[in-house]
Design an enzyme around this catalytic site. Sequence first.
Site, short mmCIF file in Angstrom:
data_model
loop_
_atom_site.label_atom_id
_atom_site.label_comp_id
_atom_site.label_asym_id
_atom_site.label_seq_id
_atom_site.Cartn_x
_atom_site.Cartn_y
_atom_site.Cartn_z
N ASP A 183 0.80 -1.24 -0.02
CA ASP A 183 0.26 -0.19 -0.14
C ASP A 183 0.96 0.94 -0.05
O ASP A 183 2.25 1.79 0.14
CB ASP A 183 -1.12 0.13 1.09
N GLU A 243 0.96 -0.89 -5.20
CA GLU A 243 0.62 0.21 -5.12
C GLU A 243 1.22 0.80 -5.40
O GLU A 243 1.57 2.34 -4.17
CB GLU A 243 -0.23 0.14 -4.04
#
Length: 549
Positions: A214, A277
Amino acid sequence: MTQELTSPSPAPQAAGPDRGQGWWRDAVIYQVYVRSFADSDGDGVGDLRGVRERLPYLKDLGVDAVWLTPFYSSPQADGGYDVADYRAVDPLFGDLQDADALIRAAHALDLRVIVDVVPNHTSDRHPWFQDPDLARQRYVFRPGKGENGELPPNDWESVFGGPAWTRTDRGDWYLHLFAPEQPDLDWERPEVHEEFAAILRFWLDLGVDGFRVDVAHGMVKAPGLPDIGRGEQARLIGSQVLPFFDQDGVHAIHRAWRRLLDGYGEASGREVIGVAEAWAPSSERLALYVRPDELHQAFNFQFLSTPWDAGALRGVIDSSLAATVAVGAPTTWVLSNHDVVRHTTRLGGGLARARAATLLMLALPGSAYLYQGEELGLPEVTDLPPEARQDPAFFRGRVGGDGQSGDGCSGASGQDGFRDGCRVPLPWDGTAPPYGFGPGGSWLPQPADWGPLSVAAQTGEPASTLELYRGALELRRRLPGLGDGEMAWQPAPEGVLAFRRPGVLCTVNVHAGEAEIPLPGELLLASAAVTTGDGTAVLPGDSCSWWAI
């Protein structure tokens, strides 16, 4: 407190399926937003047992791996992306035994499992942050500006809206690029590096096959934390390098993690991967995250953000492939996820256009990610009442949490705050909510007209979107020309894209009206009915077709 398995097993016994090296280069990976997938205990929130019980559905769908959004111990200030303990499962979703059982069940079905890791920030309930002295050794704290330090250290804004700094009772300020409950870690501290290496090993020992990282672009900030000099900074993400995102220093972290993953893989006899990401301003900068000594995949948000236009699509496909080929990596394609408007709604052409976009994506070289519910053709839910919403961006930088900013304009300075619309729980069966989601209700209300979109309603219906996805994934597995490999553009009329893969031709009509082309070969699959005859094929508007050549 960090949990432990009652009967821990050695990692080799939990190893995932083995289909040879480079499985990730052409894998189709299905994102499970855990709280909205399936609820096993009736509390209205999806959980790990619910996911495990529905794994046969994913096997039948034809995907290669499952990516699970965070299920760690968390106050849920941002849907679990505010982690208080990275080695414990939040009771909302089950416990560590449930995670172990899910991983084992997935592997028994030849499905790999990827889990989220959140390294840019933790929850403010994390033990490190709860200790005031330790917090200042692990997180980004700075003195304020102004005569008495009453002003933030710089002009950075939270992605969710409002300032990116919160003042403490000691008078200093801590950085949070997202919600105030998500303080940013200081990656200049070696203890932070050591802790996350240990976290990765913990989950690898449990048998996971990889990590989705993330905010992989966010851990390192520019020296001196310089001002940006303008507002609405979240709108700049993905279009230019910012002092808090996509700094070159993040790549040293990813190289260290790649060494860890490769070393673990060699020792355990299986390939484990890292997925970035990362929002980057160009395909070339995104490709830096997937150099041979960094992560294996990076989400292609440039493709996701491209309008439904032949020239724009061809341009982003070309630039994406060129950038990743230059570093020896596959391109990773995605159309929807838990942070963006579902592509059935976003692309503007309804279900027909969404179906065509999916077949286009699945015909491109490389790997593809699917977001739960897109195989059902689910639209964005745009009429959720304010009292039902839980996206923290909805409430930051707004007056009264009504979705309106102080100047009366929709949208705050951060994300638009409407991510809940793509997170509504899935319809499995039945004609009324909760559509088999669980024995109780659902944490977000489901539309009253979703019955015909349920898994049960679409199963076995040849024209359904679910059966289109199943057919496409079956062909993708069966035909060696699809997946990773070469492609070449072919001549086509205006508004039509045509490209050749080994043994397959893909045609896409992006116009609303029909387009006639010479008959390419035998029709394998189409998102809408194609008419053939007299050596020609008539492509419906907003459609994609696969042809055997």
